[in-house]
Design a protein around this motif. Structure first.
Motif, short mmCIF file in Angstrom:
data_model
loop_
_atom_site.label_atom_id
_atom_site.label_comp_id
_atom_site.label_asym_id
_atom_site.label_seq_id
_atom_site.Cartn_x
_atom_site.Cartn_y
_atom_site.Cartn_z
N GLN A 71 0.84 -1.19 0.00
CA GLN A 71 0.00 0.00 0.00
C GLN A 71 0.88 1.24 0.00
N TYR A 72 0.25 2.36 -0.31
CA TYR A 72 0.98 3.63 -0.26
C TYR A 72 0.76 4.30 1.09
N ALA A 73 1.85 4.87 1.63
CA ALA A 73 1.79 5.65 2.87
C ALA A 73 2.32 7.05 2.57
N GLU A 74 1.78 8.04 3.25
CA GLU A 74 2.17 9.42 2.99
C GLU A 74 3.41 9.79 3.80
N VAL A 75 4.41 10.33 3.11
CA VAL A 75 5.62 10.79 3.79
C VAL A 75 5.26 11.98 4.67
N ALA B 223 6.59 7.88 7.54
CA ALA B 223 5.38 7.87 6.70
C ALA B 223 4.20 7.40 7.52
N GLU B 224 3.00 7.83 7.09
CA GLU B 224 1.76 7.46 7.77
C GLU B 224 0.93 6.59 6.86
N THR B 225 0.51 5.43 7.38
CA THR B 225 -0.26 4.48 6.57
C THR B 225 -1.72 4.92 6.48
N GLU B 226 -2.50 4.17 5.70
CA GLU B 226 -3.91 4.49 5.49
C GLU B 226 -4.70 4.50 6.79
N ASP B 227 -4.30 3.65 7.76
CA ASP B 227 -5.05 3.58 9.02
C ASP B 227 -4.42 4.45 10.11
N GLY B 228 -3.51 5.36 9.73
CA GLY B 228 -2.98 6.33 10.67
C GLY B 228 -1.76 5.90 11.45
N ASP B 229 -1.18 4.74 11.12
CA ASP B 229 0.02 4.28 11.83
C ASP B 229 1.26 4.95 11.23
N ARG B 230 2.12 5.47 12.10
CA ARG B 230 3.35 6.11 11.64
C ARG B 230 4.51 5.12 11.74
N ILE B 231 5.21 4.96 10.63
CA ILE B 231 6.34 4.05 10.55
C ILE B 231 7.53 4.82 10.02
N GLU B 232 8.73 4.28 10.22
CA GLU B 232 9.90 5.00 9.73
C GLU B 232 11.08 4.07 9.51
N HIS C 62 2.48 -3.11 5.29
CA HIS C 62 2.07 -2.85 6.67
C HIS C 62 1.19 -3.98 7.16
N GLU C 63 1.46 -4.46 8.36
CA GLU C 63 0.60 -5.44 9.02
C GLU C 63 0.62 -5.17 10.51
N ASP C 64 -0.52 -5.37 11.13
CA ASP C 64 -0.70 -4.99 12.53
C ASP C 64 -0.25 -6.12 13.45
N THR C 65 1.05 -6.47 13.38
CA THR C 65 1.59 -7.50 14.26
C THR C 65 2.97 -7.06 14.74
N ALA C 66 3.36 -7.62 15.87
CA ALA C 66 4.70 -7.40 16.39
C ALA C 66 5.56 -8.63 16.08
N THR C 67 6.86 -8.50 16.28
CA THR C 67 7.74 -9.65 16.10
C THR C 67 8.63 -9.81 17.31
N HIS C 68 9.03 -11.08 17.55
CA HIS C 68 9.97 -11.40 18.61
C HIS C 68 10.97 -12.38 18.03
N PHE C 69 12.24 -11.98 17.97
CA PHE C 69 13.27 -12.77 17.30
C PHE C 69 12.86 -13.12 15.86
N GLY C 70 12.22 -12.14 15.19
CA GLY C 70 11.86 -12.31 13.79
C GLY C 70 10.57 -13.04 13.54
N GLU C 71 9.91 -13.54 14.60
CA GLU C 71 8.66 -14.29 14.46
C GLU C 71 7.49 -13.41 14.86
N LYS C 72 6.37 -13.52 14.10
CA LYS C 72 5.17 -12.75 14.43
C LYS C 72 4.58 -13.24 15.75
N ILE C 73 4.16 -12.29 16.59
CA ILE C 73 3.51 -12.65 17.85
C ILE C 73 2.34 -11.71 18.10
N GLU C 74 1.38 -12.20 18.88
CA GLU C 74 0.25 -11.38 19.29
C GLU C 74 0.61 -10.73 20.64
N GLU C 75 1.23 -9.58 20.57
CA GLU C 75 1.68 -8.91 21.78
C GLU C 75 1.74 -7.41 21.52
N SER C 76 1.54 -6.65 22.57
CA SER C 76 1.61 -5.19 22.44
C SER C 76 3.06 -4.75 22.59
#
Length: 388
Positions: free
Chosen positions: A212-216, A328-337, A370-384
């Motif tokens: 997806q496109y995110a705005e700088v 940049a800010e994604t379509e759902d308002g998340d800021r990444i860099e 963009h995906e709404d997940t975190a990682t731990h040692f490179g693996e996706k996890i359900e954690e804040s």
């Protein structure tokens, strides 16, 4: 599902020199298995590293003797027997010689070979599948309907391998009923067709990512940092690159250095990926820190449409360079860099196509994953996890 390509190379193909050329082409192209006659196993093993499946005599005493001498990775029953129609099918499958052989303890074959002449042979293939690790089926007048029926009925009981002549036939087999065949048995002397079939196999196992496109929202010069160039053992196309970023949930598409410039030659095997702390996406859907990459590791190549493939790292080159911080800010308002080197040769992907990071401005739209997940040692996890 991991797909496989088997290559038919038994006596029906021709003399040994003909079979040898086919097998050698298959090894060079990257097929997974060759299917040969038992008498050829030893000399096939001398041609290169390849899984060898061998047609075997249905006589259990002969099989026990063969098993002690053979280097075959799997044995297949059915040729010159009931499976290929040489021996008539019994009216009651409980009297089947091929099925009895598959049920033997100790020296039982690993798979069965069945040519689908009619509905009786389709039913026989289903019975073979219940006993065998591999079930090889060859369609005669009809190919798709019997394959659909077997896929629906057999499930995960066996690896279902279907006979094909071309790469397009293989694609159809892999896609039938969405689930598809586990593998194909390719019967061709065409070297290009063998390579194309392997390419189709590889495509089937690859992800297609929803970019997806995110705005700088900010771009600013920072100080110097340890920057990593990922030099792969693969050449990339003009629209390909990698996904990298400071936050695993939001990765930026960075182009490979495929473009010529007045000052620097192209390096189509390279992505200038950013600072050592950043992540790069890997073929298993995980991430690795750029600082961890070393020769032999796998990274994921992606094109601007989200199609992916794998690449092998040849080296990771780390040097101190001046950097930009790109936010940049994604379509759902998340800021990444992320941090990218301050140089005209580093290209990201905007609505206008390839764009040098030095030409980026707030308000530009940049391609990200963009995906709404975190990682731990490179693996996706359900954690804040908070990254900023």
């Amino acid at each position: 599902m991991t797909r496989s390509v088997w290559l038919k190379a038994d006596g029906e193909v021709g003399d040994w020199e003909t079979r040898k050329r086919r097998i050698t082409a298959g090894i060079e192209a990257g097929v997974d298995w060759v299917l040969v006659d038992e008498a050829d196993v030893e000399r096939v093993s001398e041609l290169g590293a390849i899984n060898i499946a061998a047609f075997t005599n249905g006589d259990v005493h002969v099989m026990e003797a063969e098993a002690e001498e053979s280097n075959a990775d799997a044995t297949i029953v059915g040729k010159d027997g009931e499976g290929d129609g040489t021996v008539d099918l019994p009216s009651d499958f409980s009297g089947s010689a091929d099925l009895s052989t598959l049920r033997q303890n100790g020296a039982a074959p690993d798979g069965g070979y069945v040519r689908i002449f009619d509905e009786d042979y389709e039913a026989f293939a289903e019975a073979v599948a219940a006993e065998a690790d591999f079930t090889i089926v060859i369609g005669e007048d009809w190919q798709i309907i019997p394959l659909e029926n077997l896929i629906a009925r057999v499930g995960d009981e066996t690896d279902l391998i279907t006979g094909v002549k071309t790469a397009e036939d293989a694609r159809t087999a892999y896609e039938t009923l969405e689930h598809g065949a586990d593998g194909v048995l390719l019967d061709t002397d065409d070297l290009d067709e063998i390579r194309r079939t392997v390419e189709v196999r590889d495509e089937m196992g690859r992800e297609s990512l929803d970019l997806q496109y995110a705005e700088v929202t900010a771009i600013e010069q920072t100080g110097s940092a340890d920057r990593v160039c990922i030099d792969t053992g693969n050449l990339m196309e003009h629209d390909e690159g990698m996904l990298v970023g400071s936050m695993a949930r939001g990765l930026f598409f960075v182009h490979a250095e495929t473009a010529e410039s007045p000052y620097v030659a192209s390096r189509p095997f390279r992505v200038n990926a950013g600072a050592v702390h950043a992540y790069v996406r890997t073929p298993d859907g995980g991430t690795k820190y750029l600082s961890e990459l070393q020769s032999g590791d796998e990274v994921q190549i992606v094109d601007a449409n989200g199609r992916t493939r794998e690449a092998i790292v040849g080296r990771a080159k780390i040097e101190k360079r001046p950097m930009f911080r790109v936010q940049a800010e994604t379509e759902d308002g998340d800021r990444i860099e992320t941090l990218l080197q301050n140089a005209e040769t580093i290209k990201v992907h905007t609505r206008d196509g390839r764009t040098a990071v030095t030409d980026l401005e707030p308000g530009d739209e940049i391609l990200v994953y963009h995906e709404d997940t975190a990682t731990h040692f490179g693996e996706k996890i359900e954690e804040s996890i908070i990254e900023k």
